[in-house]
Write a protein that holds these residues in place. Structure first.
Motif: not given
Length: 268
Positions: A243-250, A221-225, A227-231
């Motif tokens: 849903i992103f290719e590397d399994g990250t979900v936001f 899970s992507l938590n902006l608190d 991880t301030h930046e994600y690609e």
């Protein structure tokens, strides 16, 4: 392409598949068109959806102070059985509460991970099911106010879940269920006060399809608190999740009140 704005839950259109839109103050994005594109998400600051100040978000897009003051976050929102507008009793703002609570509500069954019971305003059908990532849903009861829907939900959740397992939902580990049969199974448990509103006729089960090219096996899970930046490369949208290719979900709705910058790489 670059976009900047405060996140609010994605708007949707009930199409096949569901169409998703991210709305900013001066712009909007059709998220479906970004599938297979690389997206960079950068956190800029907070903006409370009530006071609009740069204060840490506490819950539901509100800072802590506003969460405990705004009528949009009253206890009855999450717990409909606590609604009191039908009695003329104020929680935080009676006029707002009358507007929200004293209108037709639906008690429903939805299958997004497993079958769950839920409540929503009739005007929010099928938006509520889309937001939960349900691939099938059915109406059980239609009542004239939120309180009656709430007491029905409380009674039924002793016999069926009232929660969505979001991890199962975004990985698509789902099984089709005969919701009409589930509706009939649960009918005897509806409170006497609500029984006259039970939908006796055979309900139409609604099926929903989501724009997903690839479901993840394992998720993070992507938590902006934190991880301030994600690609990453966008592979799908389900519920209110990207849903992103590397399994990250936001979880977009879970990040309401966060001001972000989005950079879209159109060459990928």
């Amino acid at each position: 392409m670059m976009y900047t704005g405060v996140l609010t839950k994605m708007k949707t259109e009930f199409t096949n598949p569901i169409n998703y839109f991210l709305i900013f103050e001066n712009d909007f994005l059709n998220i479906n068109q970004l599938l297979d594109r690389k997206i960079k998400i950068s956190f800029i600051k907070y903006e409370c959806l009530n006071c609009h100040l740069d204060k840490p978000i506490y819950r539901q897009g509100f800072c802590k102070e506003c969460f405990f003051e705004t009528p949009r976050a009253g206890d009855w929102v999450m717990r409909p059985e606590l609604s009191k507008a039908h009695l003329g009793e104020e929680d935080r703002d009676l006029e707002f509460e009358k507007e929200m609570q004293l209108q037709p509500h639906i008690v429903y069954l939805a299958n997004s991970s497993d079958v769950k019971v839920g409540v929503t305003r009739k005007a929010q059908i099928p938006t509520r099911w889309i937001d939960q990532g349900a691939h099938e849903a059915i109406e059980i009861v239609e009542v004239p106010n939120r309180y009656l829907a709430g007491i029905a939900e409380v009674a039924l959740k002793n016999h069926v879940s009232d929660k969505t397992n979001w991890r199962k939902m975004v990985t698509n580990k789902i099984v089709d269920v005969d919701l009409e049969a589930e509706k009939e199974r649960l009918a005897p448990y509806i409170p006497e006060e609500v029984k006259p509103y039970f939908i006796q006729s055979k309900s139409k089960e609604i099926n929903l399809s989501f724009p997903v090219l690839q479901f993840p096996d394992k998720i993070k899970s992507l938590n902006l608190d934190k991880t301030h930046e994600y690609e990453g490369v966008l592979k799908g949208i389900k519920g209110q999740y990207l849903i992103f290719e590397d399994g990250t979900v936001f979880n977009v709705r879970g990040s309401e009140g966060y001001v972000v910058k989005l950079i879209i790489n159109l060459n990928i």
